[in-house]
Design an enzyme around this catalytic site. Structure first.
Site, PDB file in Angstrom:
ATOM      1  N   GLY A 167     -15.632  74.534 -10.184  1.00  0.00           N
ATOM      2  CA  GLY A 167     -16.626  75.114 -11.067  1.00  0.00           C
ATOM      3  C   GLY A 167     -16.566  76.639 -10.975  1.00  0.00           C
ATOM      4  O   GLY A 167     -15.610  77.232 -11.454  1.00  0.00           O
ATOM      5  N   TRP A 192     -12.290  76.662  -8.132  1.00  0.00           N
ATOM      6  CA  TRP A 192     -13.355  77.357  -7.424  1.00  0.00           C
ATOM      7  C   TRP A 192     -13.488  76.823  -6.006  1.00  0.00           C
ATOM      8  O   TRP A 192     -13.846  77.564  -5.074  1.00  0.00           O
ATOM      9  CB  TRP A 192     -14.684  77.205  -8.162  1.00  0.00           C
ATOM     10  CG  TRP A 192     -15.879  77.522  -7.325  1.00  0.00           C
ATOM     11  CD1 TRP A 192     -16.775  76.633  -6.810  1.00  0.00           C
ATOM     12  CD2 TRP A 192     -16.313  78.816  -6.868  1.00  0.00           C
ATOM     13  NE1 TRP A 192     -17.737  77.286  -6.059  1.00  0.00           N
ATOM     14  CE2 TRP A 192     -17.473  78.633  -6.091  1.00  0.00           C
ATOM     15  CE3 TRP A 192     -15.819  80.111  -7.054  1.00  0.00           C
ATOM     16  CZ2 TRP A 192     -18.159  79.686  -5.498  1.00  0.00           C
ATOM     17  CZ3 TRP A 192     -16.506  81.169  -6.455  1.00  0.00           C
ATOM     18  CH2 TRP A 192     -17.662  80.949  -5.695  1.00  0.00           C
TER      19      TRP A 192
END
Length: 311
Positions: free
Chosen positions: A35, A104
């Site tokens: 993310g 991420w």
């Protein structure tokens, strides 16, 4: 086809209060999701042999089942790093653990390992992302990924007036923090659809449909823009600095990268490899960004099997 381990049910699932505001959700390797804002999925546990690993899945602040949903207050990289330590201590009996993160998740895994190197037994990093401004602009501002996906790029541009397109991340952040639910929903869908469309070498309609889940899209897009307009709350390039790499140089590690990754281009993985040659480097010739692409999946399973041998 690559064979994952069979689905398993968590033996424990709970919310852990990590601050007065946030309660994060996890299942008692540490899997670090992407993310930011992506949340965990049951399939994430299937890359680890349950006979060997005690698998821990954690939804980061505001993501997945964590509470409050899509909350931006008290939500920084360093909050998440310390949450990982809180989880380790809460579970008990874990002096060191394997850390596994993609996209991420690779950013956050590096940040955690550099902050708590004595707690990391191995690092499995995929689709390398260090949140430098140049990486963000390649994907969200262009020119870059826009040259490869011009049709989906037009969709991504559509909600933003031309006058605001000089900083797309800021323009989206403004909309995703709006009090107007309709504006926020439109922005969440468009932002998420851009990432879903570009994550694989072949656009996957089923994966693209994730952007139609309003709850997921809101958390994903809102939290991502919060981190990106703030440079992940760290100085640009910090994770690649020699002084930071020196802290983790001794940790057994593998860097796995898809050659045709359009979300987190191979240049970043190569920069990490050059800074940290002690880590094994695997370039997957026929893959993009997604962990679900066969070549990436195979490399990840090989890594977890290899690290399972560590005493």
């Amino acid at each position: 086809m690559v064979a994952l381990f069979p689905p398993i049910k968590p033996y424990k699932s709970e919310h852990l209060a990590v601050s007065d505001l946030h309660k994060i959700h996890g299942q008692p390797v540490l899997f670090v999701h992407g993310g930011p804002g992506g949340g965990c999925d049951g399939k994430d546990a299937q890359r680890f042999d349950p006979e060997v690993y005690r698998i821990v899945l954690v939804d980061q602040r505001g993501s997945g089942e964590s509470l409050p949903p899509a909350e931006l207050k008290e939500n920084t990289t360093w909050d998440l790093v310390e949450d990982m330590e809180k989880v380790r201590k809460h579970i008990g009996g874990i002096e060191k653990w394997h850390v596994f993160g993609g996209s991420w998740g690779s950013t956050l895994s590096l940040a955690y390992a550099q902050t708590h190197p004595s707690r990391v037994k191995s690092l499995t990093l995929r689709g390398i992302f260090t949140c430098r401004r140049s990486e963000l602009e390649f994907f969200y501002q262009g020119p870059g990924t826009s040259f490869y996906f011009p049709d989906f790029w037009e969709e991504y541009l559509a909600p933003i007036p031309e006058a605001e397109r000089g900083d797309m991340m800021k323009a989206y952040y403004t909309r995703l923090t709006s009090d107007d639910d309709k504006v926020r929903a439109e922005a969440g869908r468009a932002w998420s659809r851009w990432e879903m469309a570009t994550s694989r070498v072949q656009v996957d309609p089923e994966y693209l449909d994730r952007a139609e889940d309003a709850d997921f899209a809101d958390k994903f897009a809102r939290i991502e823009t919060h981190y990106f307009v703030n440079g992940a709350f760290m100085r640009d390039g910090r994770l690649l600095e020699k002084s930071e790499i020196d802290k983790i140089r001794h940790i057994p590690a593998v860097i796995i990268q898809g050659r045709w990754d359009s979300v987190c281009p191979a240049k970043t993985a190569w920069d990490l490899h050059r800074a940290w040659p002690e880590a094994k480097f695997v370039m997957v010739a026929d893959a993009g960004h997604s962990a679900n692409e066969p070549g990436i999946e195979k490399a990840l399973l090989e890594a977890t099997a290899e690290f399972a041998k560590l005493s």
